[in-house]
Design a protein around this motif. Sequence first.
Motif, short mmCIF file in Angstrom:
data_model
loop_
_atom_site.label_atom_id
_atom_site.label_comp_id
_atom_site.label_asym_id
_atom_site.label_seq_id
_atom_site.Cartn_x
_atom_site.Cartn_y
_atom_site.Cartn_z
N GLN A 1 2.53 -8.84 -3.02
CA GLN A 1 1.99 -7.91 -4.01
C GLN A 1 2.96 -7.76 -5.18
O GLN A 1 2.53 -7.64 -6.34
CB GLN A 1 1.75 -6.55 -3.35
CG GLN A 1 0.62 -6.56 -2.32
CD GLN A 1 0.55 -5.26 -1.54
OE1 GLN A 1 1.57 -4.62 -1.29
NE2 GLN A 1 -0.65 -4.88 -1.14
N ARG B 1 5.66 1.75 5.92
CA ARG B 1 5.46 0.38 5.48
C ARG B 1 4.07 0.14 4.90
O ARG B 1 3.86 -0.80 4.14
CB ARG B 1 5.71 -0.58 6.65
CG ARG B 1 7.17 -0.61 7.11
CD ARG B 1 7.35 -1.58 8.28
NE ARG B 1 8.74 -1.66 8.70
CZ ARG B 1 9.63 -2.49 8.17
NH1 ARG B 1 9.26 -3.32 7.20
NH2 ARG B 1 10.87 -2.50 8.60
N ARG B 2 3.13 0.99 5.26
CA ARG B 2 1.75 0.78 4.79
C ARG B 2 1.60 1.05 3.30
O ARG B 2 0.65 0.58 2.68
CB ARG B 2 0.79 1.69 5.56
CG ARG B 2 0.70 1.37 7.06
CD ARG B 2 -0.08 2.44 7.78
NE ARG B 2 0.59 3.74 7.69
CZ ARG B 2 0.09 4.87 8.20
NH1 ARG B 2 -1.08 4.86 8.82
NH2 ARG B 2 0.76 5.99 8.08
N ASN C 1 4.56 -5.09 -0.69
CA ASN C 1 5.15 -6.24 0.00
C ASN C 1 5.48 -7.34 -1.02
O ASN C 1 5.06 -7.27 -2.18
CB ASN C 1 4.22 -6.75 1.10
CG ASN C 1 2.88 -7.22 0.56
OD1 ASN C 1 2.83 -7.94 -0.43
ND2 ASN C 1 1.80 -6.81 1.22
#
Length: 316
Positions: free
Chosen positions: A244, A236-237, A241
């Motif tokens: 973004q 997920r890093r 998202n």
Amino acid sequence: MNISYDVKFWEVRRNQSSKTVSYEIRWKVGGRQKSKTLRTKALAESFLSDLRQAARRGEAFDMETGLPTSMAKVKNAVTWFAFVMAYVDMKWPHAAAKTRDSLTDALATVTPALVNESASGKPEPLILREALRQYALPPVSRQSERPETIRSALAWLERHSLSVADLSKVRNVRLGLDALTLNLDGGASAATTIARKRSVFYNALQYAVDLEELPSNPIDKVKAWKPPKVREVVDRRVVVNPAQARELLTAVTYVSRLDRGRHLRGFFACLYFAGLRPAEALGLSKQDCHLPATGWGATHPGQVQAADEQEVDQQR
């Protein structure tokens, strides 16, 4: 070795003297006719291509065996370690940079596993990999000065490497295949990495078959072996998202002309928010969309997807 640069080739032809399907390669070296029969036309054409590429590079051909000097060197190799060194020498001149990297990567993975089971004092995996990848396999690096640890590691491989003939045994081939499934840290390799390295290993063994050092490709005998299933976990890093994504969609509107920017915004929005593939997004029309006044809508790119899958089936 009696050598000649006078070489002539004929096209691959069906072997009419055999009841089973096979194909014959014919060529002349210094006036002496040579021939070789292989099981499939693809294998025969691949072998003929290797001969022609050697001739184009200006290599001399051995009049006794009919092979170019680079292929004769591979044929005369006794151990697997010596074989892969000669195999890389043969492949290197006409291989692209990416192919060279894949070649040394795969062979540096499998070669340390193909050693005598009773061998002791095996160097650390990282040292063996560095010795093969950076010093032994790339022909341009073999004259470089080697640290003592590298010299010792390569000397150990030379002493304990299996013979090429030993690779006809299924249990030895399994050692190589199992090595392809692991990273240096002991973790499982990605499925694409395993497939790429297995392809290099298979082709190297097939070349030994072509040179009649092995009766058949031993990997074909390994029926029960399958690469382990690797569960892909999304980090997920590193995933964009929603906030973004909206910033990126705003940024692409400034690309080139205004109409092109709007087109790109819609295209990438479909990829991110609707989960469409690029081909589906390109073929999407208004009639494929359900667009309510409020809330989420839906897309139905069924025709695009069907056409895309049909194209894939045709390629297969």
